[in-house]
Design a protein around this motif. Structure first.
Motif, PDB file in Angstrom:
ATOM      1  N   VAL A   1       0.910  -1.137  -0.022  1.00  0.00           N
ATOM      2  CA  VAL A   1       0.055   0.061   0.035  1.00  0.00           C
ATOM      3  C   VAL A   1       0.875   1.257   0.004  1.00  0.00           C
ATOM      4  O   VAL A   1       0.579   2.238  -0.717  1.00  0.00           O
TER       5      VAL A   1
ATOM      6  N   PHE B   1      -6.064  -1.495   2.934  1.00  0.00           N
ATOM      7  CA  PHE B   1      -4.755  -0.894   3.589  1.00  0.00           C
ATOM      8  C   PHE B   1      -4.166  -1.822   4.300  1.00  0.00           C
ATOM      9  O   PHE B   1      -3.341  -1.656   5.587  1.00  0.00           O
TER      10      PHE B   1
ATOM     11  N   PRO C   1     -10.072   7.091   1.247  1.00  0.00           N
ATOM     12  CA  PRO C   1      -9.725   5.455   1.292  1.00  0.00           C
ATOM     13  C   PRO C   1     -11.204   4.936   0.975  1.00  0.00           C
ATOM     14  O   PRO C   1     -12.241   5.722   1.433  1.00  0.00           O
TER      15      PRO C   1
ATOM     16  N   TYR D   1     -11.321   0.689   3.393  1.00  0.00           N
ATOM     17  CA  TYR D   1     -10.220   0.927   4.505  1.00  0.00           C
ATOM     18  C   TYR D   1     -10.749  -0.018   5.480  1.00  0.00           C
ATOM     19  O   TYR D   1     -11.663   0.100   6.069  1.00  0.00           O
TER      20      TYR D   1
ATOM     21  N   TRP E   1      -2.382   3.734  10.769  1.00  0.00           N
ATOM     22  CA  TRP E   1      -2.561   4.523   9.601  1.00  0.00           C
ATOM     23  C   TRP E   1      -2.749   5.834   9.765  1.00  0.00           C
ATOM     24  O   TRP E   1      -2.315   6.665   9.069  1.00  0.00           O
TER      25      TRP E   1
END
Length: 265
Positions: free
Chosen positions: A157, A184, A227, A230, A248
């Motif tokens: 990613v 992710f 995203p 996600y 993240w």
């Protein structure tokens, strides 16, 4: 001898000066017609849609978890459901694409950038042109996804983000909107997120330090990241999702200095 002198000539009569010509006034009807034409031309210019200028990026995940299965997040369906809306909402013009593969930055999967609001003739329907180009963008993204899934499946990613960062406009005003269709779940040969200790802020910070040192930080400062998919693998496991999300959030917002949005998540 006396010589008689010739009689003097009579002076020539001068012509009376010619009166200046007068310009004929335009008929009132013609004046009104010309005024109406000018007004119509101005209206046509003012009513033309404002040209798009936003730079955008699209990142697609070709890992195994992107499949249309019970345990996958179905990247194809996510693209089909969100890409057109994302491009339209953000008034995207120059749009670039990047894959998430086993080693994203070295991936051979690629498609050309697109101008989603190209120059056209004055009589062309600009909204229709934009809609057609967004359809082309979806076709390109799906083509990139197929390549990633069939040739180089993997989940780097961060590498995908670094690759799309190469297309970010330069300068302080170079805004950049990026749609990332991925769960992710970083999982490349050098780093697997599922094996890391993310239980505390200290352990997450240590993990991020090592991760960015080995993989390099994407140059996405000031970018807006959207995203899709996600964290879907965690389902109802709230505790694991919270650790994943904290990782993240710290990496993208705290370290990279990007802005992360939940608009299409």
């Amino acid at each position: 001898m006396i010589v008689n002198s010739p009689a003097p000539k009579a002076p020539r009569a001068r012509k009376a000066p010619t009166a200046p010509k007068t310009r004929r006034a335009l008929p009132a009807a013609l004046v009104l017609a010309l005024a109406a034409t000018a007004a119509t031309a101005c209206d046509a210019v003012s009513n033309e849609p404002k040209r798009y200028s936003q730079a955008c990026g699209v990142v697609v995940d070709g890992s195994g978890s992107a499949a249309a299965t019970k345990t996958g997040f179905d990247a194809k369906a996510k693209l089909e459901a969100t890409l057109n809306t994302f491009l339209s909402d953000n008034k995207c013009r120059k749009t670039s694409f990047a894959p998430i593969t086993k080693v994203s930055q070295a991936s051979k999967c690629q498609v050309s950038p697109l101008d989603l609001d190209p120059d056209t003739s004055k009589t062309a329907d600009r909204d229709r042109t934009r809609k057609a180009m967004r359809a082309v963008a979806l076709s390109s993204a799906l083509k990139l996804l197929r390549c990633a899934q069939e040739q180089e499946p993997g989940s780097d990613v961060l590498g995908g983000l670094s690759r799309i960062a190469l297309t970010k406009p330069s300068g302080d005003d170079g805004s950049f909107d990026v749609l990332v269709v991925s769960d992710f779940d970083q999982g490349d040969p050098g780093f697997r997120l599922g094996r890391q200790d993310l239980s505390t802020a200290a352990s997450r910070g240590k993990t991020i330090d090592a991760f960015l040192k080995s993989h390099h930080k994407p140059e996405l400062s000031g970018a807006d990241i959207y995203p899709v998919g996600y964290g879907m693998k965690y389902g109802a496991d709230t505790a694991r999702y919270d650790q994943f999300n904290s990782f993240w959030t710290e990496l993208l917002e705290g370290r990279v200095k990007a802005r992360v949005h939940t608009t299409y998540r």
